[in-house]
Design an enzyme around this catalytic site. Structure first.
Site, PDB file in Angstrom:
ATOM      1  N   GLU A  41       0.869  -1.177   0.000  1.00 42.93           N
ATOM      2  CA  GLU A  41       0.000   0.000   0.000  1.00 42.93           C
ATOM      3  C   GLU A  41       0.902   1.222   0.000  1.00 42.93           C
ATOM      4  OE1 GLU A  41      -2.478   2.487   3.323  1.00 42.93           O
ATOM      5  OE2 GLU A  41      -2.624   0.298   3.409  1.00 42.93           O
ATOM      6  N   ARG A  45       0.642  10.267   1.184  1.00 46.24           N
ATOM      7  CA  ARG A  45       1.052  11.275   2.159  1.00 46.24           C
ATOM      8  C   ARG A  45       2.131  12.198   1.600  1.00 46.24           C
ATOM      9  NH1 ARG A  45       1.783   7.344   7.492  1.00 46.24           N
ATOM     10  NH2 ARG A  45      -0.253   6.316   7.330  1.00 46.24           N
ATOM     11  N   LYS A 129     -10.820  -1.294   7.117  1.00 45.96           N
ATOM     12  CA  LYS A 129      -9.597  -0.983   7.845  1.00 45.96           C
ATOM     13  C   LYS A 129      -9.963  -0.561   9.265  1.00 45.96           C
ATOM     14  CE  LYS A 129      -5.595   2.141   7.663  1.00 45.96           C
ATOM     15  NZ  LYS A 129      -4.776   3.000   6.787  1.00 45.96           N
TER      16      LYS A 129
END
Length: 320
Positions: A41, A45, A129
């Site tokens: 993943e 960011r 998640k």
């Protein structure tokens, strides 16, 4: 289209990767692959996130690549355009979820409250998640939520590392485990890709949790089985337990009353997740013989033999 959710479950680990310099992305992917993981993943960011996704997809087309820290629908669109096969968001955004489902893109939104789980389930999601896991109760928090939501499983991320991975590895409500420790940002910056590979290998070992369950000895008659088991009792003080097909001397020696699988007998290995273990073993050249699978009353496979014998012993896996 590849079944992303199933593959995430089998892999069991989802490295959360922060790339600051695109040139490090392919080397990071290579390091993960060398450790046994073909999934990552890449977070958005940093400004390099989208280009990193494209770079890895071009270098390693078979790598399962997701985009993380997706906060807007536009980010989701751009991530998929650059090669992302699944989307991970820290929170629940209905707009992103609906778009992904409409496009057939796997989506794992962050959900930590009953209200969020209700919305996720209503939209047709089965896995979400759980972030940040260490803040919202870890395994205890997920277990409490799994009670009223038994149809949902979780991908906990946040505060998980090699020291506490085993706490999550054997939980049925944990679909997979995510974390940045698998591809530490500092190691990426320093070019310590060998260190990343070693971290992944250690994590896979903890995840699978292989342990010796017992050794089976083949005898030809119930009488000879009892006689052999008694020898272990006389020698070591093990307590014998007589069963329909075998006699156990203690908990780790099974003496079969009739010749079973294996020239010399069999060895039973316990694991945290039988299906996941078979996935990893197959990659190493050891396939499961699914015709030998045994199920419990709920239909869950709890034991299966491998096709290959090792040193004259048949080997079967057992669900812990």
């Amino acid at each position: 289209m590849r079944d992303i959710a199933e593959h995430v479950m089998k892999a069991g680990l989802v490295p959360v990767v922060v790339i600051e310099d695109v040139k490090n992305a392919p080397d990071t992917a290579k390091a993960l692959l060398a450790g046994g993981l073909d999934i990552m993943e890449i977070t958005l960011r940093t400004s390099a996130g989208l280009e990193a996704i494209k770079s890895v997809k071009n270098a390693y087309p078979d790598m399962y690549i997701g985009a993380g820290t997706v906060l807007t629908l536009e980010q989701a669109r751009q991530a998929v355009a650059n090669g992302a096969e699944f989307i991970v968001s820290p929170g629940f955004c209905e707009e992103i979820v609906k778009w992904c489902l409409d496009k057939g893109i796997a989506i794992f939104p962050g959900c930590v409250t009953p209200s969020e789980l209700t919305k996720a389930y209503a939209l047709g999601l089965n896995t979400v998640k759980f972030f940040p896991a260490n803040i919202y109760g870890g395994c205890k928090g997920m277990k409490a939520l799994h009670g009223p939501f038994p149809m949902l499983t979780f991908i906990p991320t946040g505060g998980i590392n090699a020291d506490n991975l085993s706490e999550y590895a054997d939980k049925s409500f944990v679909h997979a485990i995510g974390g940045g420790w698998l591809a530490d940002t500092k190691k990426i910056k320093e070019g310590n890709f060998t260190g990343i590979t070693e971290t992944v290998k250690q994590a896979v070992s903890i995840l699978l949790g292989f342990e010796l369950a017992h050794v089976g000895i083949n005898e030809r008659t119930p009488e000879s089985a009892n006689s052999t088991a008694q020898i272990f009792t006389d020698a070591f003080g093990f307590i014998c337990k007589d069963g329909n097909n075998s006699v156990f001397a203690g908990s780790a020696i099974e003496v079969c009353k009739n010749p079973g699988k294996g020239l010399s007998g069999h060895i039973a290995i316990k694991t945290n997740n039988l299906e996941r273990a078979c996935y990893y073993l197959k990659k190493s050249g050891f396939e499961a013989d699914w015709s030998s699978a045994k199920k419990n009353i709920n239909g869950q496979i709890i034991a299966v033999y491998l096709k290959k014998e090792i040193g004259g012993f048949a080997v079967h896996l057992m669900q812990k």
